[in-house]
Write a protein that holds these residues in place. Structure first.
Motif, short mmCIF file in Angstrom:
data_model
loop_
_atom_site.label_atom_id
_atom_site.label_comp_id
_atom_site.label_asym_id
_atom_site.label_seq_id
_atom_site.Cartn_x
_atom_site.Cartn_y
_atom_site.Cartn_z
N GLN A 52 -6.76 11.80 1.67
CA GLN A 52 -8.11 12.07 1.17
C GLN A 52 -8.08 12.21 -0.36
OE1 GLN A 52 -9.56 14.51 5.18
NE2 GLN A 52 -10.17 15.26 3.16
N ILE A 53 -8.88 11.35 -1.02
CA ILE A 53 -8.87 11.30 -2.49
C ILE A 53 -10.30 11.39 -3.00
CG2 ILE A 53 -8.14 9.99 -4.51
CD1 ILE A 53 -6.22 8.45 -2.68
N PRO A 54 -10.65 12.44 -3.74
CA PRO A 54 -12.00 12.50 -4.32
C PRO A 54 -12.28 11.29 -5.21
CG PRO A 54 -10.88 14.63 -4.51
CD PRO A 54 -9.85 13.63 -4.04
N GLN A 55 -13.52 10.84 -5.23
CA GLN A 55 -13.87 9.65 -6.00
C GLN A 55 -13.52 9.80 -7.47
OE1 GLN A 55 -15.40 6.69 -4.55
NE2 GLN A 55 -14.54 5.94 -6.47
N GLU A 56 -13.81 10.96 -8.04
CA GLU A 56 -13.52 11.19 -9.46
C GLU A 56 -12.02 11.08 -9.74
OE1 GLU A 56 -14.20 14.57 -12.96
OE2 GLU A 56 -14.85 14.96 -10.91
N LEU A 59 0.84 -1.20 0.00
CA LEU A 59 0.00 0.00 0.00
C LEU A 59 0.87 1.25 0.00
CD1 LEU A 59 -2.29 -1.20 2.91
CD2 LEU A 59 -3.01 -1.06 0.51
N MET A 60 0.33 2.33 -0.57
CA MET A 60 0.93 3.65 -0.36
C MET A 60 0.19 4.30 0.79
SD MET A 60 1.33 6.81 -3.02
CE MET A 60 0.96 8.41 -2.33
N THR A 61 0.93 4.77 1.81
CA THR A 61 0.30 5.16 3.07
C THR A 61 0.64 6.58 3.52
OG1 THR A 61 2.14 4.15 4.29
CG2 THR A 61 0.18 2.79 3.90
N TYR A 62 1.44 7.31 2.73
CA TYR A 62 1.91 8.64 3.16
C TYR A 62 2.18 9.47 1.92
CZ TYR A 62 4.97 11.90 5.85
OH TYR A 62 5.57 13.00 6.45
N GLN A 114 -4.48 2.86 -8.17
CA GLN A 114 -5.71 2.56 -7.43
C GLN A 114 -5.47 1.45 -6.41
OE1 GLN A 114 -8.68 1.59 -10.37
NE2 GLN A 114 -9.29 3.73 -10.64
N ARG A 115 -4.74 0.44 -6.83
CA ARG A 115 -4.48 -0.68 -5.90
C ARG A 115 -3.61 -0.23 -4.74
NH1 ARG A 115 -5.16 -5.68 -4.85
NH2 ARG A 115 -3.48 -7.08 -4.17
N LEU A 116 -2.60 0.58 -5.01
CA LEU A 116 -1.74 1.07 -3.94
C LEU A 116 -2.49 1.92 -2.92
CD1 LEU A 116 1.38 2.08 -6.07
CD2 LEU A 116 1.38 0.36 -4.25
N LEU A 117 -3.54 2.62 -3.38
CA LEU A 117 -4.25 3.58 -2.54
C LEU A 117 -5.61 3.07 -2.09
CD1 LEU A 117 -3.24 6.61 -4.73
CD2 LEU A 117 -2.70 6.43 -2.29
N ARG A 118 -5.88 1.80 -2.25
CA ARG A 118 -7.22 1.27 -2.05
C ARG A 118 -7.72 1.40 -0.61
NH1 ARG A 118 -3.48 -2.78 -2.27
NH2 ARG A 118 -3.55 -4.45 -0.71
N ASN A 119 -6.83 1.52 0.37
CA ASN A 119 -7.24 1.62 1.77
C ASN A 119 -7.29 3.05 2.29
OD1 ASN A 119 -7.35 -1.13 1.74
ND2 ASN A 119 -5.85 -1.46 3.37
N GLU A 120 -7.06 4.04 1.39
CA GLU A 120 -7.08 5.43 1.83
C GLU A 120 -8.50 5.97 1.84
OE1 GLU A 120 -4.25 6.84 3.14
OE2 GLU A 120 -3.62 4.76 2.86
N LYS A 121 -8.67 7.24 2.10
CA LYS A 121 -10.00 7.85 2.26
C LYS A 121 -10.57 8.22 0.89
CE LYS A 121 -9.50 9.47 7.00
NZ LYS A 121 -9.65 10.61 7.94
N ILE A 122 -11.05 7.20 0.19
CA ILE A 122 -11.60 7.40 -1.14
C ILE A 122 -12.99 8.03 -1.02
CG2 ILE A 122 -12.09 6.30 -3.35
CD1 ILE A 122 -9.20 5.93 -2.28
N GLY A 123 -13.24 9.04 -1.84
CA GLY A 123 -14.53 9.72 -1.81
C GLY A 123 -14.56 10.92 -0.89
N PHE A 124 -13.42 11.28 -0.32
CA PHE A 124 -13.31 12.47 0.52
C PHE A 124 -12.77 13.64 -0.31
CE2 PHE A 124 -13.72 9.24 3.61
CZ PHE A 124 -14.01 9.81 4.84
#
Length: 278
Positions: free
Chosen positions: A247-251, A112-115, A261-271
């Motif tokens: 925080q990553i907007p859904q769009e 994952l990418m976490t930072y 997308q796979r690296l960031l799948r556990n981040e705050k998607i849709g924020f």
């Protein structure tokens, strides 16, 4: 090391370079690929970052430069989290193929990418940071053996880093290979030991890629120039349960390449994109 013209053009490390880079990280704690990103892209990143940093710094100057804040320590060293937006979230930054080839092999393809942040050595620093690792022990004082790599830190310098503008200094060749309890609060003082050890200043052209085990001992040094010395700083981590912070907007997420997308799948998607903060 410098990548070959063929590697730069194809965006793929040769098997020999990939294996050498992995072994250097395992044995020496880091690998440096010099001058990978195009200068035009680096200049765009620098200008976009300066447009965020300069007004933020002026607004929060006293708070940022307070040595008691736990990060500055009188070095004028500033951490600023990046908003997840262009040009910072370009694929060449968050899912660079030279980087992902290495992190997949060391951390696993489900990593994952976490930072997503920066660290900047500002002009006017008076002293170096204490020698430190960017992690703590996983088991406190209890575990007396070395553990596998859990996090890899990736830095992209946005200017040429030289002796004068606050280069990072690293103590390679084994400081990441100590038992886990060496990274606990009760471990022997790293700065005292480092005085009698060999450190290397990370002098590198803008657009280079530095990949390091987060346990490697290092410190920021004072910037004696009159310009910022910024790095983009990312962390890739083994796949384990943790709360996402980016925080990553859904769009925006939907438009990312599959690997990102796979690296960031556990981040705050849709924020919404987060405002800059230190």
């Amino acid at each position: 090391m410098r990548l070959s013209a063929e590697e730069l053009e194809s965006g793929k490390l040769s098997p020999e370079t990939l294996e050498l880079a992995i072994q250097l990280i395992k044995v020496n704690g880091y690998v440096l690929f010099e001058e990978v990103l195009p200068r035009a892209q680096v200049e765009e990143l620098f200008n976009s970052y300066a447009a965020i940093l300069d007004p933020y710094f002026e607004e929060h100057r006293e708070e940022i430069l307070n040595p008691k804040n736990g990060f500055n320590d009188g070095t004028n060293h500033v951490r600023l989290y990046l908003p997840f937006e262009k040009p910072f979230c370009d694929e060449a930054i968050i899912a660079n193929p030279f980087v992902t080839a290495i992190v997949d092999r060391i951390l696993g393809e489900d990593c994952l990418m976490t930072y997503f942040a920066t660290n900047t050595s500002m002009p006017g620093g008076k002293k170096s940071q204490p020698v430190h690792a960017d992690t703590s022990s996983r088991y406190g004082d209890k575990y007396g053996a070395n553990l596998p790599i859990a996090n890899l830190i990736v830095n992209y310098p946005l200017v040429d880093v030289n002796e004068n503008n606050g280069p990072m200094e690293i103590w390679p060749g084994g400081t990441h290979l100590h038992p886990d309890n060496w990274y606990a609060p009760n471990a022997f003082n790293k700065s005292k030991l480092a005085e009698h050890m060999h450190g290397i200043k990370m002098l590198m052209p803008a657009g280079s890629i530095l990949i390091r085990d987060d346990r490697v001992w290092h410190r920021g040094t004072p910037n004696k120039s009159n310009k910022h010395r910024p790095n983009i700083a990312l962390i890739y981590s083994e796949n384990r349960q943790r709360e996402g912070t980016i925080q990553i907007p859904q769009e925006t997420y939907d438009q990312l390449p599959v690997k990102a997308q796979r690296l960031l799948r556990n981040e705050k998607i849709g924020f919404p994109v987060a405002s800059p903060k230190h």
